[in-house]
Design an enzyme around this catalytic site. Structure first.
Site, PDB file in Angstrom:
ATOM      1  N   CYS A  31       0.889  -1.232  -0.095  1.00  0.00           N
ATOM      2  CA  CYS A  31       0.056   0.121   0.019  1.00  0.00           C
ATOM      3  C   CYS A  31       0.891   1.117   0.112  1.00  0.00           C
ATOM      4  O   CYS A  31       2.088   1.311   0.194  1.00  0.00           O
ATOM      5  CB  CYS A  31      -0.845  -0.019   1.343  1.00  0.00           C
ATOM      6  SG  CYS A  31      -1.888  -1.379   1.608  1.00  0.00           S
ATOM      7  N   GLY A  60      -0.260   0.274  -4.887  1.00  0.00           N
ATOM      8  CA  GLY A  60      -1.755  -0.413  -4.837  1.00  0.00           C
ATOM      9  C   GLY A  60      -2.472   0.193  -5.809  1.00  0.00           C
ATOM     10  O   GLY A  60      -2.750   1.206  -6.287  1.00  0.00           O
ATOM     11  N   ASN A 134       0.235   1.312   5.958  1.00  0.00           N
ATOM     12  CA  ASN A 134       1.007   0.675   5.065  1.00  0.00           C
ATOM     13  C   ASN A 134       1.623  -0.769   5.852  1.00  0.00           C
ATOM     14  O   ASN A 134       2.272  -0.230   6.625  1.00  0.00           O
ATOM     15  CB  ASN A 134       1.778   1.147   4.220  1.00  0.00           C
ATOM     16  CG  ASN A 134       2.884   0.290   3.217  1.00  0.00           C
ATOM     17  OD1 ASN A 134       3.786   0.741   2.919  1.00  0.00           O
ATOM     18  ND2 ASN A 134       2.304  -0.832   2.989  1.00  0.00           N
ATOM     19  N   GLY A 135       1.390  -1.915   5.720  1.00  0.00           N
ATOM     20  CA  GLY A 135       2.156  -2.917   6.451  1.00  0.00           C
ATOM     21  C   GLY A 135       1.110  -4.089   6.869  1.00  0.00           C
ATOM     22  O   GLY A 135      -0.046  -4.059   6.210  1.00  0.00           O
ATOM     23  N   TYR A 279      12.187  -4.290  -5.927  1.00  0.00           N
ATOM     24  CA  TYR A 279      11.042  -4.316  -6.984  1.00  0.00           C
ATOM     25  C   TYR A 279      10.014  -3.068  -6.700  1.00  0.00           C
ATOM     26  O   TYR A 279       9.310  -2.436  -7.577  1.00  0.00           O
ATOM     27  CB  TYR A 279      10.402  -5.430  -6.927  1.00  0.00           C
ATOM     28  CG  TYR A 279       9.082  -5.973  -7.854  1.00  0.00           C
ATOM     29  CD1 TYR A 279       9.164  -5.639  -9.036  1.00  0.00           C
ATOM     30  CD2 TYR A 279       7.879  -6.226  -7.178  1.00  0.00           C
ATOM     31  CE1 TYR A 279       7.829  -5.756  -9.625  1.00  0.00           C
ATOM     32  CE2 TYR A 279       6.688  -6.288  -7.867  1.00  0.00           C
ATOM     33  CZ  TYR A 279       6.550  -6.095  -9.344  1.00  0.00           C
ATOM     34  OH  TYR A 279       5.553  -6.316  -9.858  1.00  0.00           O
ATOM     35  N   CYS A 474      11.982 -13.210   3.115  1.00  0.00           N
ATOM     36  CA  CYS A 474      11.493 -14.059   1.926  1.00  0.00           C
ATOM     37  C   CYS A 474      12.835 -14.787   1.431  1.00  0.00           C
ATOM     38  O   CYS A 474      12.225 -15.815   0.715  1.00  0.00           O
ATOM     39  CB  CYS A 474      10.752 -13.216   1.065  1.00  0.00           C
ATOM     40  SG  CYS A 474      11.390 -11.902   0.612  1.00  0.00           S
TER      41      CYS A 474
HETATM   42  S1  SF4 Z   1       9.705 -10.995   3.966  1.00  0.00           S
HETATM   43 FE1  SF4 Z   1      10.777 -10.023   1.981  1.00  0.00          FE
HETATM   44  S2  SF4 Z   1       9.130  -8.958   1.090  1.00  0.00           S
HETATM   45 FE2  SF4 Z   1       8.525  -9.132   3.449  1.00  0.00          FE
HETATM   46  S3  SF4 Z   1       9.359  -7.265   4.305  1.00  0.00           S
HETATM   47 FE3  SF4 Z   1      11.076  -8.892   4.529  1.00  0.00          FE
HETATM   48  S4  SF4 Z   1      12.073  -8.611   2.618  1.00  0.00           S
HETATM   49 FE4  SF4 Z   1      10.224  -7.585   2.361  1.00  0.00          FE
END
Ligand code: SF4
Length: 488
Positions: A31, A60, A134-135, A279, A474
């Site tokens: 967002c 968004g 946002n979050g 990204y 991630c």
């Molecule tokens: S898990 Fe990945 S996408 Fe989510 S906040 Fe951490 S780096 Fe960003």
């Protein structure tokens, strides 16, 4: 994340349709938030907030909303769709008042419907507030249950509504105390802008996972003022001047032109989302002193150093792969070209009447400039691979266009784990790097070679010479905040 979905069933007379999601191979943006406080109480802030939101549209595209405050009263308009679809000169003119907040949404929790669109507004005995978030809150369910037990009703399924209800519940303690008590109670990632009858407030979670920055309006015509925005590109868009990032764990209260800063948390590890640079963010933004465009160029240079391959041409997958391709070309001496074109006018989804049409629609979003790639050994730089669908299609259309070899280089490490902090990720089983080794993945994509930037390489691309740390959850499965069911 929405993947391809079939509409209609054999029992009705409607044609069977497939919603095709060309961006399904990307993590979805979260967002964007924007707030403006004008020093001159006779001026209206909503049109500036509208322009701010337009420049945050990439964060968004599902819904947009604006709220403005005048004489202690807050009016709000919101709807489904793009900012330009939701607002026109009439709706903006209805929002009177010299301070305003706005929000663009891509749903990460709660479904995609107007009830979940933001800002959320609460009107109560002592005043009104509007919140744009946002979050993702990791303890939203617990807080919601506590509030419901206290008799407080909810109109949405969004985690963000608990914030507005908590602030309203605590408001009798005074604004500052209501805000700090609320913020200490919620857990997870948040960049918040809050509008009250006479103040604009900003807050960033103790790890600073989601970005938020402060800008200044020096324009004499508007009498000057202050801006809070997810990204610095939105400050530029309204003619403001970037002042600084809001610090992790910082609360900012802007009132009568004064900017007051409070620290509401113990010093915690800064953990800015590294994917913002890879990204999500616009290349003309600067987040926590690192310029996004520069970090993408550096990522390409590092990829060139880590995994160069002999080739005739390097191309980037638009948009974020392009600066990285420039960097890769510089580092390896490979000729850079614009071999892949992206249609800017295809939305997040479109309808294909059947599977065959869907297959043909591969080139709707991306196409290849044949004369540029024909007979060449081509390196393709992409920002990330999530499901593998886009990369597979790109390899196929590059080969059809006559590319002799196709080598994929990716400027983020393999995405193996879900995000819990405001980014929509597919189920773990749909993350192709979670299930496959790089060799298996390369084979499945049909590429001649495949390499990802290393975690150390990604961190190097983000280092502006200062001691910084980033969320890499991630990629590594190590999250800055403990997540139930995941090892911290
Ligand atoms: S898990 Fe990945 S996408 Fe989510 S906040 Fe951490 S780096 Fe960003």
């Amino acid at each position: 994340m929405k993947s391809s979905t079939e509409l209609g069933d054999s029992g009705d007379d409607k044609p069977r349709q497939i919603i095709y999601t060309p961006d399904e191979d990307k993590l979805s943006e979260e967002c964007g938030v924007f707030g403006v406080f004008l020093n001159d109480p006779a001026r209206d802030a909503a049109s500036l907030a509208y322009y701010g939101l337009l420049s945050l549209q990439h964060r968004g595209q599902e819904s947009a909303g604006l709220a403005a405050a005048r004489d202690g009263t807050i009016e709000c308009r919101k709807g489904m769709g793009l900012v330009g679809d939701v607002f026109n000169t009439d709706t903006i003119a209805q929002l009177k008042g010299s301070s305003a907040v706005g929000h663009v949404r891509y749903s990460t929790t709660g479904s995609s419907c107007v009830e979940n669109a933001q800002p959320f507004v609460s009107r109560f005995k002592l005043g009104s507030i509007a919140v744009a978030h946002n979050g993702t809150l990791t303890n939203a369910d617990v807080v919601r249950e506590l509030l419901e037990d206290a008799g407080i009703g909810f109109i949405s399924s969004s985690d963000s509504e608990v914030i507005v209800n908590l602030i309203a519940k605590n408001y009798k303690k005074g604004l500052e105390k209501a805000l700090t008590d609320t913020i200490k109670f919620i857990k997870g990632s948040y960049a918040l802008v809050v509008l009250t009858g006479d103040s604009l407030v900003g807050a960033r979670d103790p790890n600073g996972i989601r970005p938020l920055c402060l800008g200044k309006l020096a324009d004499q015509r508007s009498g000057g003022g202050w801006i809070l925005a997810s990204e610095s590109c939105a400050i530029d868009a309204v003619g403001g001047e970037f002042v600084r990032d809001i610090e992790p764990g910082e609360l900012i209260i802007i009132n009568k032109g004064d900017v007051l800063s409070f620290s509401f948390s113990e010093k915690t590890r800064r953990a800015v989302c590294s994917f913002e640079y890879v990204y999500f963010a616009r290349p003309d933004s600067i987040i926590d002193k690192v310029d996004v465009y520069g970090s993408r160029i550096r990522a390409g240079e590092i990829l060139g150093r880590e995994s160069a391959v002999v080739a005739d041409l390097v191309v980037g997958v638009p948009d974020s792969g392009v600066p990285a391709a420039i960097g890769y070309g510089r580092a390896t001496g490979t000729l850079f070209g614009l071999g892949i074109v992206k249609s800017k006018y295809v939305g997040r989804t479109f309808i294909a009447p059947d599977q065959a049409a869907r297959e043909k629609a591969v080139s709707v979003k991306h196409n290849v400039i044949h004369r540029e790639v024909q007979g060449k050994r081509v390196v393709v730089i992409d920002d990330s691979i999530v499901r593998g669908t886009t990369s597979r299609r790109l390899v196929s259309i590059l080969r059809k266009a006559g590319a002799r070899e196709v080598h994929i280089r990716v400027c983020s490490p393999p995405v193996r784990f879900p995000c819990y902090f405001g980014i929509d990720t597919p189920h773990r089983k749909d993350l192709i790097s979670n299930e496959n080794s790089v060799t298996e993945l390369c084979k499945s994509l049909g590429a001649d070679s495949l390499a990802f930037i290393s975690v150390a390489g990604l961190l190097e691309s983000l280092d502006a010479g200062e001691e910084k740390s980033y969320c890499l959850g991630c990629f590594t499965g190590e999250y800055p905040i403990p997540v139930s069911g995941e090892e911290a």
